[in-house]
Write a protein that holds these residues in place. Structure first.
Motif, PDB file in Angstrom:
ATOM      1  N   GLY A   5       0.812  -1.207   0.000  1.00 26.74           N
ATOM      2  CA  GLY A   5       0.000   0.000   0.000  1.00 26.74           C
ATOM      3  C   GLY A   5       0.847   1.259   0.000  1.00 26.74           C
ATOM      4  N   GLN A   6       1.937   1.247   0.766  1.00 30.77           N
ATOM      5  CA  GLN A   6       2.840   2.398   0.820  1.00 30.77           C
ATOM      6  C   GLN A   6       3.545   2.601  -0.521  1.00 30.77           C
ATOM      7  N   ARG A   7       3.973   1.487  -1.107  1.00 30.90           N
ATOM      8  CA  ARG A   7       4.652   1.562  -2.400  1.00 30.90           C
ATOM      9  C   ARG A   7       3.701   2.088  -3.471  1.00 30.90           C
ATOM     10  N   LYS A   8       2.452   1.645  -3.409  1.00 33.52           N
ATOM     11  CA  LYS A   8       1.455   2.101  -4.379  1.00 33.52           C
ATOM     12  C   LYS A   8       1.223   3.604  -4.234  1.00 33.52           C
ATOM     13  N   ALA A   9       1.083   4.066  -3.014  1.00 30.55           N
ATOM     14  CA  ALA A   9       0.848   5.493  -2.774  1.00 30.55           C
ATOM     15  C   ALA A   9       2.003   6.336  -3.299  1.00 30.55           C
ATOM     16  N   GLN A  10       3.222   5.876  -3.071  1.00 33.90           N
ATOM     17  CA  GLN A  10       4.397   6.604  -3.545  1.00 33.90           C
ATOM     18  C   GLN A  10       4.453   6.616  -5.067  1.00 33.90           C
ATOM     19  N   ARG A  11       4.115   5.476  -5.664  1.00 30.38           N
ATOM     20  CA  ARG A  11       4.163   5.360  -7.117  1.00 30.38           C
ATOM     21  C   ARG A  11       3.143   6.286  -7.783  1.00 30.38           C
ATOM     22  N   LEU A  12       1.930   6.284  -7.280  1.00 33.82           N
ATOM     23  CA  LEU A  12       0.869   7.085  -7.878  1.00 33.82           C
ATOM     24  C   LEU A  12       1.066   8.584  -7.635  1.00 33.82           C
ATOM     25  N   ALA A  13       1.891   8.920  -6.649  1.00 30.41           N
ATOM     26  CA  ALA A  13       2.142  10.336  -6.351  1.00 30.41           C
ATOM     27  C   ALA A  13       3.211  10.938  -7.259  1.00 30.41           C
ATOM     28  N   ARG A  14       3.906  10.086  -8.017  1.00 29.28           N
ATOM     29  CA  ARG A  14       4.963  10.578  -8.897  1.00 29.28           C
ATOM     30  C   ARG A  14       4.388  11.387 -10.068  1.00 29.28           C
ATOM     31  N   ALA A  15       5.208  12.293 -10.567  1.00 24.58           N
ATOM     32  CA  ALA A  15       4.827  13.049 -11.765  1.00 24.58           C
ATOM     33  C   ALA A  15       4.901  12.129 -12.983  1.00 24.58           C
ATOM     34  N   ASP A  16       4.030  12.352 -13.960  1.00 27.28           N
ATOM     35  CA  ASP A  16       4.016  11.550 -15.182  1.00 27.28           C
ATOM     36  C   ASP A  16       5.268  11.859 -16.005  1.00 27.28           C
ATOM     37  N   ALA A  17       6.101  10.828 -16.214  1.00 22.05           N
ATOM     38  CA  ALA A  17       7.372  11.028 -16.920  1.00 22.05           C
ATOM     39  C   ALA A  17       7.297  10.654 -18.396  1.00 22.05           C
ATOM     40  N   SER A  18       6.108  10.344 -18.910  1.00 18.22           N
ATOM     41  CA  SER A  18       5.969   9.948 -20.309  1.00 18.22           C
ATOM     42  C   SER A  18       6.152  11.148 -21.230  1.00 18.22           C
ATOM     43  N   ARG A  19       6.398  10.876 -22.511  1.00 16.77           N
ATOM     44  CA  ARG A  19       6.569  11.967 -23.476  1.00 16.77           C
ATOM     45  C   ARG A  19       5.288  12.794 -23.597  1.00 16.77           C
ATOM     46  N   LYS A  20       4.160  12.121 -23.491  1.00 16.92           N
ATOM     47  CA  LYS A  20       2.888  12.829 -23.598  1.00 16.92           C
ATOM     48  C   LYS A  20       2.608  13.649 -22.351  1.00 16.92           C
ATOM     49  N   GLY A  21       3.071  13.134 -21.203  1.00 16.90           N
ATOM     50  CA  GLY A  21       2.896  13.856 -19.949  1.00 16.90           C
ATOM     51  C   GLY A  21       1.543  13.673 -19.289  1.00 16.90           C
ATOM     52  N   GLY A  22       0.777  12.695 -19.762  1.00 16.52           N
ATOM     53  CA  GLY A  22      -0.539  12.444 -19.174  1.00 16.52           C
ATOM     54  C   GLY A  22      -1.097  11.104 -19.616  1.00 16.52           C
ATOM     55  N   LEU A  23      -2.210  10.731 -19.034  1.00 16.94           N
ATOM     56  CA  LEU A  23      -2.842   9.440 -19.302  1.00 16.94           C
ATOM     57  C   LEU A  23      -3.645   9.492 -20.598  1.00 16.94           C
ATOM     58  N   ASP A  24      -3.484   8.467 -21.443  1.00 10.57           N
ATOM     59  CA  ASP A  24      -4.285   8.379 -22.668  1.00 10.57           C
ATOM     60  C   ASP A  24      -5.754   8.188 -22.317  1.00 10.57           C
ATOM     61  N   GLU A  25      -6.610   8.873 -23.045  1.00  7.58           N
ATOM     62  CA  GLU A  25      -8.045   8.838 -22.746  1.00  7.58           C
ATOM     63  C   GLU A  25      -8.619   7.427 -22.815  1.00  7.58           C
ATOM     64  N   ARG A  26      -8.220   6.653 -23.810  1.00  9.63           N
ATOM     65  CA  ARG A  26      -8.764   5.303 -23.959  1.00  9.63           C
ATOM     66  C   ARG A  26      -8.257   4.351 -22.883  1.00  9.63           C
ATOM     67  N   ALA A  27      -7.073   4.610 -22.363  1.00  8.54           N
ATOM     68  CA  ALA A  27      -6.509   3.740 -21.331  1.00  8.54           C
ATOM     69  C   ALA A  27      -7.028   4.080 -19.944  1.00  8.54           C
ATOM     70  N   ALA A  28      -7.563   5.291 -19.777  1.00  7.25           N
ATOM     71  CA  ALA A  28      -7.970   5.782 -18.461  1.00  7.25           C
ATOM     72  C   ALA A  28      -8.941   4.859 -17.714  1.00  7.25           C
ATOM     73  N   PRO A  29     -10.019   4.338 -18.341  1.00 10.02           N
ATOM     74  CA  PRO A  29     -10.956   3.495 -17.592  1.00 10.02           C
ATOM     75  C   PRO A  29     -10.303   2.249 -16.987  1.00 10.02           C
ATOM     76  N   VAL A  30      -9.414   1.605 -17.750  1.00 11.00           N
ATOM     77  CA  VAL A  30      -8.739   0.402 -17.242  1.00 11.00           C
ATOM     78  C   VAL A  30      -7.793   0.768 -16.107  1.00 11.00           C
ATOM     79  N   VAL A  31      -7.038   1.842 -16.283  1.00 10.30           N
ATOM     80  CA  VAL A  31      -6.097   2.291 -15.251  1.00 10.30           C
ATOM     81  C   VAL A  31      -6.832   2.629 -13.956  1.00 10.30           C
ATOM     82  N   GLN A  32      -7.930   3.358 -14.064  1.00  8.41           N
ATOM     83  CA  GLN A  32      -8.703   3.752 -12.887  1.00  8.41           C
ATOM     84  C   GLN A  32      -9.362   2.547 -12.214  1.00  8.41           C
ATOM     85  N   LEU A  33      -9.793   1.582 -13.032  1.00  7.11           N
ATOM     86  CA  LEU A  33     -10.407   0.371 -12.481  1.00  7.11           C
ATOM     87  C   LEU A  33      -9.416  -0.387 -11.610  1.00  7.11           C
ATOM     88  N   LEU A  34      -8.192  -0.535 -12.092  1.00  9.22           N
ATOM     89  CA  LEU A  34      -7.173  -1.282 -11.348  1.00  9.22           C
ATOM     90  C   LEU A  34      -6.674  -0.505 -10.132  1.00  9.22           C
TER      91      LEU A  34
END
Length: 235
Positions: A5-34
């Motif tokens: 749980g601690q590792r998850k919290a730290q991971r999700l608190a990180r800034a998005d390091a991808s080239r796009k800099g954000g979550l793809d719209e189509r991937a968002a529902p699956v990411v949020q579900l998990l």
């Protein structure tokens, strides 16, 4: 479990390091579900993309484009046209490949059984060389054909994401129901007790046999014994 749980919290608190800099719209529902489940944490994702990637032309015998050494002349998460590709190719100075990369998702899981629930792989991809040292090696007609194929793959990719989301949602609900089922818990406990009794009887038989031969027993190692019991349960 608290460590995950601690590792998850730290991971999700990180800034998005991808080239796009954000979550793809189509991937968002699956990411949020998990990420809405305590046992999972997504680390990276891409909903699928079409890329014109330019790499070094130093090795004419190798078409491998190393991510750290490549330049994206074009990238889109939607379908594209031949004109989009031809315009991007005008900037080519090295070896260029057209790539379709399907939906990808990387997930941290609390336990092995959670990872097994998500074990899905696909070969729904495309990678074709188009130019060498900036020179176009194929006809525009062939590029138009490739774009048609890549666009169809992108459309199928979207359908697969939707299907994956629906199946995952059902699988997660089923897993939760199974974990909370009293009958399942009772059954698992019964199997454990049965195997523990069988092991005890076997150990008693071994002790009796050794005593009959006047051999002295070594003290039993609790750790090894527990591991043996665990192995029996897993089998």
């Amino acid at each position: 479990m608290a460590a995950f749980g601690q590792r998850k919290a730290q991971r999700l608190a990180r800034a998005d390091a991808s080239r796009k800099g954000g979550l793809d719209e189509r991937a968002a529902p699956v990411v949020q579900l998990l990420n809405g489940r305590a046992r999972f944490c997504t680390t990276s994702s891409c909903s699928g993309r079409l890329v014109l990637a330019q790499g070094s032309a130093a090795d004419a015998n190798s078409w491998e484009v190393q991510k750290k050494n490549c330049t994206w002349l074009m990238v889109t998460h939607e379908t594209c046209t031949k004109d989009d590709v031809m315009t991007a190719l005008e900037k080519a100075t090295g070896d260029v490949v057209l790539k379709f990369e399907p939906f990808v998702l990387h997930v941290l899981c609390q336990e092995l059984q959670d990872a097994q629930l998500l074990a899905v792989r696909s070969t729904h991809c495309l990678e074709v060389p188009l130019s060498h040292k900036g020179k176009l090696m194929v006809s525009e007609e062939y590029i138009e054909f490739l774009i048609h194929v890549a666009n169809r793959k992108m459309e199928e990719n979207t359908r697969r994401i939707d299907r994956f989301y629906k199946c995952l949602e059902v699988a997660l609900k089923t897993a939760i129901s199974a974990n909370n089922s009293p009958s399942q818990e009772t059954e698992n406990r019964s199997v454990y007790i049965h195997r523990r009794k069988r092991k005890t009887i076997q150990e008693q038989d071994v002790h009796t046999s050794l005593k009959d031969h006047n051999e002295e027993l070594e003290p039993e190692d609790d750790t090894e014994s527990n591991l043996a019991i665990f192995a029996e349960i897993m089998i």
